[in-house]
Every structure is written in structure tokens, then in C-alpha cells.
Design an enzyme around this catalytic site. Structure first.
Site, short mmCIF file in Angstrom:
data_model
loop_
_atom_site.label_atom_id
_atom_site.label_comp_id
_atom_site.label_asym_id
_atom_site.label_seq_id
_atom_site.Cartn_x
_atom_site.Cartn_y
_atom_site.Cartn_z
N ASP A 236 41.71 51.57 39.25
CA ASP A 236 41.07 51.82 37.96
C ASP A 236 40.29 53.13 38.06
O ASP A 236 39.14 53.16 38.47
CB ASP A 236 40.15 50.66 37.58
N HIS B 295 43.54 43.64 29.15
CA HIS B 295 42.30 43.19 29.80
C HIS B 295 41.36 42.61 28.75
O HIS B 295 41.57 42.78 27.55
CB HIS B 295 41.62 44.37 30.51
N GLY B 296 40.28 41.97 29.21
CA GLY B 296 39.26 41.46 28.29
C GLY B 296 39.83 40.46 27.30
O GLY B 296 39.48 40.47 26.12
N SER C 111 38.46 40.61 41.99
CA SER C 111 37.81 41.91 41.78
C SER C 111 37.11 42.32 43.08
O SER C 111 37.00 41.51 44.01
CB SER C 111 36.76 41.79 40.66
N ASP D 10 41.92 43.32 41.26
CA ASP D 10 41.57 43.67 39.88
C ASP D 10 40.54 44.81 39.88
O ASP D 10 39.55 44.75 40.62
CB ASP D 10 40.98 42.40 39.22
O1 G3H Z 1 40.00 42.32 34.64
C1 G3H Z 1 39.71 41.21 34.20
C2 G3H Z 1 39.79 40.91 32.80
O2 G3H Z 1 40.07 41.99 32.03
C3 G3H Z 1 39.01 39.77 32.29
O3 G3H Z 1 38.40 39.95 31.04
O4 G3H Z 1 36.45 38.48 31.37
O5 G3H Z 1 37.10 39.22 29.12
O6 G3H Z 1 38.49 37.59 30.34
P1 G3H Z 1 37.58 38.75 30.41
ZN ZN Z 2 39.70 43.92 33.23
#
Ligand code: G3H
Ligand code: ZN
Length: 285
Positions: free
Chosen positions: A103, A207-208, A49, A81
């Protein structure tokens, strides 16, 4: 071997699995992912990132990942990222990243398209792949903060228009996951993934994904997700291992002894994810 984001995701799409995209900040995290990918013969995306680049320096991140790609015999992409800053994205392209994310999801559709198109034009002219985001994924990922109220799901028709107009190589969609630690169990809209996948030609990105139950992730892959981002679960493994080592060995001052169990725990976490994503044994070169 260092490959582009497009190449790695094309293979995943052709063979119906998802590539793990793991966030990296330092050498131990990179080594942990390398160990897991090498042992399981899995293609992987190592992503940094803007916050990670600020912490470690773009030259260190690039050199560590390039060295990894020479040392282990699996396809690896080096990806930015959540790039929100034009100069940061260009810096990564100049330094040898093989993939970048623009993004611009906080903007209205037209502005998101305009900004994404600009990055696609520049990145593609030097063979770098581009991921963009449509919809707003909740939670916090370094400098990207989206409250629960601001989070919005991706609309399939908008996604089709967005992908066609921008020419992106992959698309991050908002379908119920959020960045960071979940309070309750996340509800992922699998039907929406299927709908988006049926109208969008490029590979889809989730993501996430830390803390999402494994059966849900498997269903997401079945519905068309081809890249799965994991950051928080690696952080938790790192911090958990360091904390328990230090509390059991309060007099230890050798960083190698403190970090070694953390590196091992992160490698175990990554191996577990790779198997869930179905990318084990998929390294094609
Ligand atoms: O861009 C990175 C991810 O979307 C990471 O998400 O921290 O919930 O694993 P996370
Ligand atoms: Zn993300």
C-alpha cells in the site's frame, strides 16, 4: 488447501463472484472464518495487517492459517493487508504468505508505481501474488489513516497505466468506501467500478466494506469487484458477543466460555457476507 492470491481471484473472475477477505488477529477469528468457509464451501482469503502481525506474531498467524488450510477442504490464501513497510512485506513472504499487499497509495503516482514494482519483482520471483492500491481510501485501518479531506477516488485511466506498469495481480480502488464505522450510508460509485473494470485487466478489490448495504455490495460485484475486505464487522461481532456474555455472566472467568459465543457470532457474520459475495459453493478443490 493454501493457494496464491492470484489463483483464488482468477477463479472469482472466471465465475463472476467476489472472494471474502477477512482480517484475522487471533485463533478464534481464524476458526470462525474456517467454520463459515467450510460449511458454505467458499474459497476465502485470510488477511493480517501489520498491526495484527505485531499483536500475534507472524509465526503464530502463519501457523494458524496453514493448519486451517490443512484441516478444511477449501482454497485459502494467506495475505498481508495494507503492507506499508518494505521489511514487513519481506518478512511475510519469507514466512509463507501466498499474497501481499503493498500500500503505497499515500505517495504520488510515480512513487507508488516505483515502490509497487519493486515488491512485484521480489514477490513474483518466489510465486507470491501482489495487491496494490491506487487512489486514497478514507478512514482508519490499523496504522493506515486517511482523513475525509485526503480521500481521493481512483481515476480509471491512471488505474490502467498503474496496473500495466507495475504488473500487480489485483488492484484496490477508492470508489467511496472507507475503513471503520460509517457515520452515514456510504455512497459507492458503481459506474466508476465499471469504468475501471473495463480498462484494467486484473481483479479489483473493495476495501472498507463493513457496513456497506448488501445491495450495494452485490452491485459492486456485478460491476467487477472480485475481493471484498471485511474487518470492522468481525470486530463488532466479537466485541458485541463478549460484552453481552460478560454482562450476563459477570462472575465467569473461563476464557473458553467467554470466547465461544464470540466465535459463533463471528462465524455467523462471515457466513452472511459469503452469501452476499456469491462465493458460497465456489470451492473448486
Ligand atoms: O483492509 C481491510 C479492510 O479494507 C477492512 O475494512 O474495517 O471497513 O471492513 P472495514
Ligand atoms: Zn483496507
Amino acid at each position: 488447501m493454501l493457494v496464491t492470491g492470484k489463483e483464488i481471484l482468477q477463479h472469482a473472475d472466471d465465475h463472476q463472484y467476489a472472494v471474502g477477505a477477512f482480517n484475522v488477529n487471533n485463533m478464534e477469528i481464524i476458526q470462525a472464518i474456517a467454520e463459515a468457509a467450510d460449511e458454505l464451501r467458499a474459497p476465502v482469503i485470510l488477511q493480517a495487517s501489520q498491526g495484527a502481525i505485531k499483536y500475534a506474531g507472524v509465526e503464530y498467524i502463519t501457523a494458524l492459517v496453514k493448519t486451517t488450510a490443512e484441516l478444511i477442504d477449501v482454497p485459502i490464501a494467506l495475505h498481508l493487508d495494507h503492507g506499508t513497510d518494505f521489511e514487513e512485506i519481506i518478512k511475510c513472504i519469507r514466512n509463507g504468505f501466498t499474497s501481499v499487499m503493498i500500500d503505497a497509495s499515500k505517495h504520488e503516482l510515480e512513487e507508488n508505481i516505483r515502490l509497487t514494482k519493486e515488491i512485484v519483482r521480489i514477490a513474483h520471483s518466489v510465486g507470491v501474488s501482489v495487491e496494490a492500491e491506487l487512489g486514497k481510501i478514507g478512514g482508519t485501518e490499523d496504522q493506515v489513516v486517511v482523513s475525509e479531506a485526503e480521500a481521493t477516488y481512483t481515476d480509471p485511466e491512471e488505474a490502467k497505466v498503474f496496473a500495466e506498469e507495475t504488473g500487480v495481480d489485483s488492484l484496490a480502488i477508492a470508489v467511496g468506501t472507507a475503513h471503520g464505522v460509517y457515520k452515514g450510508e456510504p455512497k459507492v460509485d458503481i459506474e466508476r467500478i465499471k469504468q475501471i473494470d473495463s480498462v484494467v485487466k486484473v481483479p479489483l478489490v473493495l476495501h472498507g466494506s463493513s457496513g456497506v448495504p448488501y445491495d450495494t455490495l452485490e452491485n459492486a460485484v456485478g460491476a467487477g469487484i472480485r475481493k471484498i475486505n471485511i474487518d470492522t464487522d468481525i470486530r463488532a461481532s466479537f466485541a458485541g458477543a463478549v460484552k453481552s456474555f460478560v454482562s450476563e455472566n459477570p462472575d465467569e472467568i473461563d476464557p473458553r466460555k467467554i470466547l465461544k459465543p464470540a466465535r459463533q457470532r463471528m462465524a455467523d457474520t462471515v457466513k452472511e457476507k459469503i452469501k452476499v459475495f456469491g462465493s458460497d459453493g465456489k470451492a473448486w478443490k
